[in-house]
Scaffold this motif. Sequence first.
Motif, PDB file in Angstrom:
ATOM      1  N   THR A  44       7.472  25.715   2.221  1.00  0.00           N
ATOM      2  CA  THR A  44       8.473  24.891   2.884  1.00  0.00           C
ATOM      3  C   THR A  44       9.483  24.422   1.825  1.00  0.00           C
ATOM      4  O   THR A  44       9.106  23.801   0.836  1.00  0.00           O
ATOM      5  CB  THR A  44       7.842  23.673   3.561  1.00  0.00           C
ATOM      6  OG1 THR A  44       6.977  24.142   4.615  1.00  0.00           O
ATOM      7  CG2 THR A  44       8.908  22.768   4.162  1.00  0.00           C
ATOM      8  N   VAL A  45      10.741  24.756   2.063  1.00  0.00           N
ATOM      9  CA  VAL A  45      11.807  24.380   1.133  1.00  0.00           C
ATOM     10  C   VAL A  45      12.516  23.151   1.697  1.00  0.00           C
ATOM     11  O   VAL A  45      12.852  23.111   2.889  1.00  0.00           O
ATOM     12  CB  VAL A  45      12.799  25.531   0.922  1.00  0.00           C
ATOM     13  CG1 VAL A  45      13.948  25.083   0.014  1.00  0.00           C
ATOM     14  CG2 VAL A  45      12.085  26.732   0.325  1.00  0.00           C
ATOM     15  N   THR A  46      12.717  22.145   0.847  1.00  0.00           N
ATOM     16  CA  THR A  46      13.385  20.901   1.246  1.00  0.00           C
ATOM     17  C   THR A  46      14.682  20.767   0.467  1.00  0.00           C
ATOM     18  O   THR A  46      14.695  20.886  -0.762  1.00  0.00           O
ATOM     19  CB  THR A  46      12.495  19.679   0.979  1.00  0.00           C
ATOM     20  OG1 THR A  46      11.276  19.827   1.721  1.00  0.00           O
ATOM     21  CG2 THR A  46      13.194  18.394   1.401  1.00  0.00           C
ATOM     22  N   VAL A  47      15.778  20.517   1.179  1.00  0.00           N
ATOM     23  CA  VAL A  47      17.097  20.309   0.559  1.00  0.00           C
ATOM     24  C   VAL A  47      17.563  18.901   0.904  1.00  0.00           C
ATOM     25  O   VAL A  47      17.516  18.496   2.080  1.00  0.00           O
ATOM     26  CB  VAL A  47      18.121  21.347   1.065  1.00  0.00           C
ATOM     27  CG1 VAL A  47      19.533  20.998   0.563  1.00  0.00           C
ATOM     28  CG2 VAL A  47      17.734  22.738   0.596  1.00  0.00           C
TER      29      VAL A  47
ATOM     30  N   ALA B 175      22.971  28.989  -6.800  1.00  0.00           N
ATOM     31  CA  ALA B 175      22.690  28.498  -8.157  1.00  0.00           C
ATOM     32  C   ALA B 175      21.455  27.611  -8.230  1.00  0.00           C
ATOM     33  O   ALA B 175      20.994  27.298  -9.338  1.00  0.00           O
ATOM     34  CB  ALA B 175      23.898  27.734  -8.686  1.00  0.00           C
ATOM     35  N   ASN B 176      20.909  27.177  -7.080  1.00  0.00           N
ATOM     36  CA  ASN B 176      19.845  26.189  -7.117  1.00  0.00           C
ATOM     37  C   ASN B 176      18.498  26.682  -6.613  1.00  0.00           C
ATOM     38  O   ASN B 176      17.489  26.003  -6.818  1.00  0.00           O
ATOM     39  CB  ASN B 176      20.256  24.951  -6.305  1.00  0.00           C
ATOM     40  CG  ASN B 176      21.459  24.256  -6.896  1.00  0.00           C
ATOM     41  OD1 ASN B 176      21.349  23.576  -7.902  1.00  0.00           O
ATOM     42  ND2 ASN B 176      22.614  24.445  -6.265  1.00  0.00           N
ATOM     43  N   ALA B 177      18.459  27.817  -5.944  1.00  0.00           N
ATOM     44  CA  ALA B 177      17.181  28.296  -5.399  1.00  0.00           C
ATOM     45  C   ALA B 177      17.165  29.817  -5.411  1.00  0.00           C
ATOM     46  O   ALA B 177      18.208  30.492  -5.360  1.00  0.00           O
ATOM     47  CB  ALA B 177      16.959  27.761  -3.990  1.00  0.00           C
TER      48      ALA B 177
ATOM     49  N   SER C 197      18.952  17.380  -4.387  1.00  0.00           N
ATOM     50  CA  SER C 197      17.745  18.029  -4.900  1.00  0.00           C
ATOM     51  C   SER C 197      17.347  19.184  -3.990  1.00  0.00           C
ATOM     52  O   SER C 197      17.684  19.222  -2.807  1.00  0.00           O
ATOM     53  CB  SER C 197      16.593  17.023  -4.998  1.00  0.00           C
ATOM     54  OG  SER C 197      16.196  16.582  -3.713  1.00  0.00           O
ATOM     55  N   VAL C 198      16.609  20.133  -4.603  1.00  0.00           N
ATOM     56  CA  VAL C 198      15.981  21.242  -3.876  1.00  0.00           C
ATOM     57  C   VAL C 198      14.533  21.309  -4.357  1.00  0.00           C
ATOM     58  O   VAL C 198      14.280  21.246  -5.567  1.00  0.00           O
ATOM     59  CB  VAL C 198      16.695  22.588  -4.139  1.00  0.00           C
ATOM     60  CG1 VAL C 198      16.023  23.706  -3.351  1.00  0.00           C
ATOM     61  CG2 VAL C 198      18.167  22.486  -3.801  1.00  0.00           C
ATOM     62  N   SER C 199      13.590  21.416  -3.437  1.00  0.00           N
ATOM     63  CA  SER C 199      12.185  21.497  -3.831  1.00  0.00           C
ATOM     64  C   SER C 199      11.457  22.487  -2.944  1.00  0.00           C
ATOM     65  O   SER C 199      11.895  22.802  -1.836  1.00  0.00           O
ATOM     66  CB  SER C 199      11.525  20.118  -3.746  1.00  0.00           C
ATOM     67  OG  SER C 199      11.557  19.629  -2.419  1.00  0.00           O
TER      68      SER C 199
ATOM     69  N   GLY D  33      16.649  24.761 -13.856  1.00  0.00           N
ATOM     70  CA  GLY D  33      17.410  24.152 -12.779  1.00  0.00           C
ATOM     71  C   GLY D  33      17.351  24.915 -11.477  1.00  0.00           C
ATOM     72  O   GLY D  33      18.004  24.530 -10.503  1.00  0.00           O
ATOM     73  N   VAL D  34      16.580  26.018 -11.426  1.00  0.00           N
ATOM     74  CA  VAL D  34      16.457  26.831 -10.211  1.00  0.00           C
ATOM     75  C   VAL D  34      15.065  26.628  -9.623  1.00  0.00           C
ATOM     76  O   VAL D  34      14.062  26.677 -10.339  1.00  0.00           O
ATOM     77  CB  VAL D  34      16.707  28.322 -10.513  1.00  0.00           C
ATOM     78  CG1 VAL D  34      16.495  29.164  -9.255  1.00  0.00           C
ATOM     79  CG2 VAL D  34      18.102  28.519 -11.083  1.00  0.00           C
ATOM     80  N   VAL D  35      15.004  26.405  -8.306  1.00  0.00           N
ATOM     81  CA  VAL D  35      13.734  26.249  -7.598  1.00  0.00           C
ATOM     82  C   VAL D  35      13.356  27.607  -6.990  1.00  0.00           C
ATOM     83  O   VAL D  35      14.184  28.268  -6.343  1.00  0.00           O
ATOM     84  CB  VAL D  35      13.841  25.181  -6.506  1.00  0.00           C
ATOM     85  CG1 VAL D  35      12.587  25.165  -5.647  1.00  0.00           C
ATOM     86  CG2 VAL D  35      14.070  23.812  -7.140  1.00  0.00           C
ATOM     87  N   TYR D  36      12.101  28.024  -7.211  1.00  0.00           N
ATOM     88  CA  TYR D  36      11.616  29.305  -6.703  1.00  0.00           C
ATOM     89  C   TYR D  36      10.639  29.050  -5.558  1.00  0.00           C
ATOM     90  O   TYR D  36       9.868  28.085  -5.583  1.00  0.00           O
ATOM     91  CB  TYR D  36      10.927  30.097  -7.812  1.00  0.00           C
ATOM     92  CG  TYR D  36      11.883  30.521  -8.901  1.00  0.00           C
ATOM     93  CD1 TYR D  36      12.496  31.773  -8.861  1.00  0.00           C
ATOM     94  CD2 TYR D  36      12.190  29.668  -9.955  1.00  0.00           C
ATOM     95  CE1 TYR D  36      13.385  32.158  -9.851  1.00  0.00           C
ATOM     96  CE2 TYR D  36      13.081  30.035 -10.949  1.00  0.00           C
ATOM     97  CZ  TYR D  36      13.674  31.291 -10.898  1.00  0.00           C
ATOM     98  OH  TYR D  36      14.553  31.674 -11.869  1.00  0.00           O
ATOM     99  N   ALA D  37      10.659  29.929  -4.569  1.00  0.00           N
ATOM    100  CA  ALA D  37       9.784  29.770  -3.403  1.00  0.00           C
ATOM    101  C   ALA D  37       9.389  31.146  -2.882  1.00  0.00           C
ATOM    102  O   ALA D  37      10.072  32.153  -3.102  1.00  0.00           O
ATOM    103  CB  ALA D  37      10.486  28.966  -2.318  1.00  0.00           C
TER     104      ALA D  37
END
Length: 807
Positions: free
Chosen positions: A440-443, A511-513, A420-422, A431-435
């Motif tokens: 704070t990004v958590t992988v 592809a995820n963030a 997961s990415v949050s 399916g893409v997390v934006y920041a």
Amino acid sequence: MVDTTAPSYTFNAPTADTYYKNGQTVTVNVTITETGSGITNGANCTPAISGTTSVTGSVLYNATSGECYGVLTIVNGGIDGNKQLTLTVADLAGNSQASSNLQIKIDNTAPSGGAVTYTDGYYTTASVAVTYTNGTDTGSGMNLSSGQLQRKEASLANGTCGSFGSFATIANDSDGSYTDTSVVTNNCYMYQYVITDNAGNTATPYASANVAKVDATAPTVLAVDSDGLTFNTATVSPRTVTVTFSENISNTPTIAVSSSAQSVNDCTDSDSTTFCFTYIIPSATASSMTVQISAAQDLATNTMVADNTHTFDVDTVLPTVTASSPQGTTTMSSPVTINVTTDIAANCRYDFQDRSYATMAYNFSTGQGTTAHTSSVALTTQGLNNIYVTCASLNGSAMSSSVRLYTTLDSVAPTYGLSSVSSSGGMSSGGVVYAKSADTVTVQFTASEAITGTPTVTIGGAAMTWSSYNGSTFTYTRALNGSETTTAIIAISGGTDATGTTATSYNDSGANAEFDFTAPSLSSAVPTTTQTSRTFTVSVDAGEAGITCKYSTNNVAFASMDGTLADMTGGAYQATASVPSDGSYTVYFACRDLAGNLGTANTSAFSVATSTPTITGVSPSGVHTSSLVTLSANTSAAASCQYNTTAFSWGNGTAMTGSSTTHTASLGNLSDATYTYYVLCRDTANNTMSNALAVTFQVNTAANFNYTQQLNLGWNNMPLPRIVLENLSSFSDGNYSVVNVLETNGGIGGSYDYLYYRNGTACSAQNGSCWLSYDPASSVNSLSVFNDWDNLPYWIHMNASDRLELQ
């Protein structure tokens, strides 16, 4: 020659008083004496018998022998008894006479009253004793020499006779008894006795329904279905054993296994040749067992000879695995060698699933039938491989549970997989997390196997910080500061497994963030002009598509805005807004991108005017005691007003001062008289009153008069003329009385008169706590407008709960 003498007869045959019966033949031979004309050769010698007896056949004269000869058949003997036989023949002269009578006897009645007797049932020796009686005959008498004992036979099987054949004579006998020693065991016999009288009448056979069953053979055991078997742990216990005899058994035989008595039953079927017993297979036993069978009797009560010739083996001794390998090893290659040692000679099998010995798929390659077993096993699973082993004794008794061997195959480098990415502030889409910056990004990610060491993780080209590892999932974090690349590639490298193999690096290619460090820039906020409808279009240009834009007519936070704008493509956002009433409004916009960056903008104030303005208050009115008069009008909405001395249309009047809701015009010094002015107003949307409002008042500078006015709750701007109030009587306003106070004439701007009003509570003293005062110098009360102009009206704003009194 004259011949008058008839022929004469001498009987040669039959013999007088001979017995005959129907169907028998009678030979007639008679000598003829003829002395005259002679008798024609072949002439008919006509026979006759007395009574109802009749015959067929003919008797003819033989000239050579001089005899009448022929054979007659008795076809109807009539009633038994004596009959007279005569012949008649004529000579050539025609002379004839009947012969004298020859007496014969008719007997058509067979003997009767005889019987045959023998025992019905079984004979255990090859001998059957038969007795019989001849019976009696009242006619020709018994022909004792004709007596015959006859027998028919059938096979005998399990008490049942087969199909009988025909009776056949076994003895010519007439003395009343006979012992049949020609019988054969396992056969059935039936007997009858046959005898005739002297006339040849045969008596109906003297018979019996009895059956003689000859069984001189003792039963034997044909089979025991346990013969030659070995009962082991694979055999279901208890085991039903079936004993089959050579014939039906009439009792329950005695059966023991190696002297241990067994409970015997009839196998719950109708077959009396089979008997069963339930054998409980003993555990941990290796022995040969003898089935001992005795005391069985067949239906003829022949008792068997005890049979101890049937055996089976019991082998329920289980092998035990005393050593095995591998146990918990780790290998980087396949195949591996497995080894098992058993306490007794055995055959062993293995499988990758825990199964019974019979269903295991593989035999050990070496050591079968011994105590040392080895096999090479190809491992097919990366990670833990379980190999289950079960062994059986040489007689087939298998272990009740398997032995587990296990080894870990690790020939592949570990791999990482993203879980997961949050983001603490951004959103997720597709399916893409934006920041954004400061988020704070958590992988979180997992490894295909246990990892030694700490993997290195970067996102957007910047290092992440290890946070935790719970045995299966790694957690890394980073607080964004804007130095990261917006294409947020997650890369993982480093770490080894238990064999020292370095894990395969992971790269998600972004592809995820995705990072976004720039807030939307809002412009072109609309509307900015007066709206003539309470429903109108609001829009703003955010400069980017696919974000969330909201609006409100209140300056509130993004989350509290109640209107959402539609994405009109190209970065423009639009919605239809509604307001509850006319008035002045400002629309506030806020747009948040997927990363959480927030941009804001607002319109300048604009008006919503959808109805014609109304005049809510005018002055002066009544009597005005000053010659200086100001014309005033209050409107329901922001407007412009004009006035004239006659009714007029917009544009034909004089403009009043004020563009909001308060409008005034100085009328100058007026003489005492009655005046009417007309006021016409138009709002900022050019909505114009349909008719001007007439304002009528009187100027009387010399008059003193009583002024009484009720001041109602909720009046907003109430004009009070500058007058002298005297000798006023009390009047009621709601539940409170208004006190009359004398206003003395004087300049307000100089000495500051006080204006007192009630706060809604009762008090008797004029200076009591219920009175509030307004001091124009301090402006610290609830009056909103007080024009301190000499000879001009006072303007008072009251609270809803207040009562006003003048002093």
